[in-house]
Design an enzyme around this catalytic site. Structure first.
Site, mmCIF file in Angstrom:
data_model
loop_
_atom_site.group_PDB
_atom_site.id
_atom_site.type_symbol
_atom_site.label_atom_id
_atom_site.label_comp_id
_atom_site.label_asym_id
_atom_site.label_seq_id
_atom_site.Cartn_x
_atom_site.Cartn_y
_atom_site.Cartn_z
ATOM 1 N N ASN A 1 16.726 -30.995 -2.994
ATOM 2 C CA ASN A 1 15.483 -31.999 -2.571
ATOM 3 C C ASN A 1 14.749 -32.072 -3.516
ATOM 4 O O ASN A 1 15.719 -32.374 -4.822
ATOM 5 C CB ASN A 1 14.771 -31.243 -1.902
ATOM 6 N N HIS B 1 13.486 -22.819 -27.445
ATOM 7 C CA HIS B 1 13.303 -22.613 -29.217
ATOM 8 C C HIS B 1 13.002 -21.655 -29.781
ATOM 9 O O HIS B 1 12.243 -20.480 -28.822
ATOM 10 C CB HIS B 1 12.392 -24.186 -29.089
ATOM 11 N N ALA C 1 8.947 -18.944 -3.580
ATOM 12 C CA ALA C 1 8.866 -20.123 -4.281
ATOM 13 C C ALA C 1 8.355 -19.725 -5.149
ATOM 14 O O ALA C 1 7.530 -18.434 -5.002
ATOM 15 C CB ALA C 1 8.368 -21.503 -3.090
#
Length: 190
Positions: free
Chosen positions: A84, A114, A159
C-alpha cells in the site's frame, strides 16, 4: 575496496562522499520521483519504471504510490507482492521479499544504520545489513523493520510494530520491540 563493496559486505562505509553511491542514489530517486508523479491509472508505465528500478521481480506485483528507496537494485520481490502507500525501503543492503507478501500503508524497511560511536557517526559513516521477508507474510500498517532482520514464512506482523529481531516462521508478532504472541499451525492458524 570501494565504498559500495564495503556497503554490500556489511562494513562501515561512507555513502555521503562517494561519487558512485551518490550517483546511484540520484538515479534511483529520479526514477522514484517519475514513478510517484504518474497518474495511478498509468499501470503500464508504473510497472515499466519499477522493472527498471528493482533488482528482481517475480510474477505479479503492485506497489502503490508513493514509493521511495535508496538504490532499487538491492530489492527483490516475489510473486503476488502488494504494498500500500508510503512504502520506504532503504536498500543499502539486500531486501528480499518472498511470494504472497502484503504490506499495509506507511511501512519502512531500513537496512542502513549509523555507528553508536559519535565520532564515526558525525563523519557520516554508516553500515547496512540485509532484511529478508519470507512467503505468505502480512505486515500491518506503520511497521518498522530494522537492519539484519529475517521474518519467516507465514507470519503476521501487527500494526505499529518495530521489528528489531528475527521473527520465526508461523508466528503472529506485535509490539515495540516486536515479539511473538501466537504461533500458527502450518501457517493456517489455530
Amino acid at each position: 575496496m570501494t565504498e559500495k563493496e564495503k556497503m554490500i559486505n556489511g562494513m562501515i562505509y561512507d555513502a555521503g562522499k562517494d561519487a558512485q553511491l551518490i550517483g546511484e542514489r540520484l538515479h534511483c530517486k529520479n526514477l522514484c520521483h517519475a514513478y510517484n508523479a504518474l497518474t495511478p491509472s498509468d499501470m503500464d508505465r508504473r510497472k515499466e519504471i519499477l522493472k527498471s528500478l528493482l533488482g528482481e521481480i517475480k510474477g505479479d506485483f503492485l506497489i502503490e504510490q508513493p514509493f521511495y528507496c535508496d538504490y532499487g537494485y538491492n530489492i527483490k520481490i516475489g510473486n503476488n507482492f502488494y504494498s500500500n502507500v508510503n512504502l520506504v525501503i532503504l536498500d543499502c543492503a539486500p531486501v528480499t521479499f518472498g511470494d504472497n507478501v502484503f504490506i499495509a500503508p506507511n511501512c519502512g524497511f531500513y537496512t542502513a544504520g549509523h555507528p553508536i560511536d559519535v565520532k564515526q557517526r558525525n563523519e557520516g559513516l554508516e553500515y547496512a545489513y540485509p532484511i529478508k521477508v519470507g512467503n505468505n507474510v502480512w505486515i500491518g500498517a506503520q511497521v518498522c523493520v530494522l537492519p539484519g532482520v529475517t521474518i519467516g514464512d507465514n507470519c503476521v506482523i501487527g500494526a505499529g510494530s518495530v521489528v528489531v529481531h528475527d521473527i520465526p516462521t508461523n508466528s503472529v508478532a506485535v509490539g515495540n520491540p516486536c515479539r511473538v504472541i501466537k504461533k500458527v499451525i502450518g501457517g493456517l492458524g489455530d
